[in-house]
Design an enzyme around this catalytic site. Sequence first.
Site, short mmCIF file in Angstrom:
data_model
loop_
_atom_site.label_atom_id
_atom_site.label_comp_id
_atom_site.label_asym_id
_atom_site.label_seq_id
_atom_site.Cartn_x
_atom_site.Cartn_y
_atom_site.Cartn_z
N ARG A 1 -29.74 5.29 -4.48
CA ARG A 1 -30.17 6.01 -3.28
C ARG A 1 -31.65 5.72 -2.96
O ARG A 1 -32.01 5.54 -1.79
CB ARG A 1 -29.95 7.51 -3.48
CG ARG A 1 -28.49 7.87 -3.66
CD ARG A 1 -28.28 9.27 -4.23
NE ARG A 1 -28.72 10.32 -3.33
CZ ARG A 1 -28.66 11.61 -3.64
NH1 ARG A 1 -28.19 12.00 -4.82
NH2 ARG A 1 -29.06 12.51 -2.77
N ILE B 1 -22.73 10.85 -12.94
CA ILE B 1 -22.98 10.43 -11.57
C ILE B 1 -23.39 11.66 -10.78
O ILE B 1 -23.06 12.78 -11.15
CB ILE B 1 -21.77 9.72 -10.92
CG1 ILE B 1 -20.51 10.58 -10.97
CG2 ILE B 1 -21.51 8.37 -11.57
CD1 ILE B 1 -19.30 9.91 -10.32
N ASP B 2 -24.12 11.44 -9.69
CA ASP B 2 -24.66 12.56 -8.91
C ASP B 2 -23.54 13.46 -8.39
O ASP B 2 -22.41 13.02 -8.17
CB ASP B 2 -25.45 12.04 -7.70
CG ASP B 2 -26.71 11.31 -8.10
OD1 ASP B 2 -27.15 11.46 -9.25
OD2 ASP B 2 -27.25 10.58 -7.24
N ARG B 3 -23.90 14.70 -8.16
CA ARG B 3 -22.94 15.67 -7.64
C ARG B 3 -22.32 15.19 -6.33
O ARG B 3 -21.12 15.34 -6.10
CB ARG B 3 -23.66 17.01 -7.42
CG ARG B 3 -22.77 18.12 -6.89
CD ARG B 3 -23.57 19.39 -6.67
NE ARG B 3 -22.72 20.46 -6.18
CZ ARG B 3 -23.18 21.66 -5.81
NH1 ARG B 3 -24.47 21.93 -5.90
NH2 ARG B 3 -22.35 22.58 -5.39
#
Length: 318
Positions: free
Chosen positions: A245, A143-145
């Site tokens: 996003r 998952i994204d930072r």
Amino acid sequence: MKANSPQVKFITITAENEQQRIDNFLRTELKGVPKSLIYRILRKGEIRVNKKRVKPEYKLVVGDEVRIPPVRVAERNDHPVSAKLDKVAGLEQVILYEDDDILVINKPSGIAVHGGSGLTFGVIEGLRALRPQARFLELVHRIDRETSGVLVVAKKRSALRALHEQLRLKQMQKDYLALVKGNWSSACKVIQAPLLKNTLQSGERVVRVHREGKPSETRFKVEERFQFATLLRASPITGRTHQIRVHTQHADHPIAYDDRYGDRNFDRLLADTGLNRLFLHALQLQFIHPRTEEKMTIVAPLDNTLQQCLTLLRQQKQ
């Protein structure tokens, strides 16, 4: 404290590593050793399988005896993780579930899942420092930072293979919570928009909707409405980079505090809520346990920042 002098190691291959390439096996066994050195000792024949030379692409079988020559592994205390002991200790506090096969954490926002791209510390490096006795720890997914929430790590290669197969067959159910700009239409339940990844001169990755991109699908459900925002449950069917996003941005409802795809005016409207991070949280993950075959549902609570934001938005509605 100095490490003991390296010695020859002999490892007998079990079903856990069956069909794994020898070069990948060595990268796990020799953590801290540069890849270039691993390939060099393979080429020189210093690695032996059943007393014979092998090529990097050789696939291990049960019963193989692997001879590993003395190789000095970088000591843990020299690793950048040692400067991040507070973060490492913090990971212990966010473990949601753990057994002999898997470990699941509620990843905090702002921590990458792995080091690289100028980052010396990531979740996986932290967990390896936290569990030094674990011979195998690998990310099942990413998952994204900036995103928080459920993240699964495999503690056995067999578990990693089984969970990757579930991902490939789209048998994992992932649900995220996202706070987006404006009044999301309840009629908008699915976005299917192909995504194309671009790398800017700065090295930053940016994704956009483009007809030449990869097929991408996200399903949406309205959870709660506020004066100028909507809380969505987003369930990605595909797993593209920045998918939720970009799909919300494509619908003209960007996610709050998204520094790449967001809307600064929307962010300013939320300033009084104390929100200072991307409002995207991996809330829930459903999968089949790789060994017991039990159906697992792991839920990750929202952090205090996200909880406070929602509380204040609810007060504004009254």
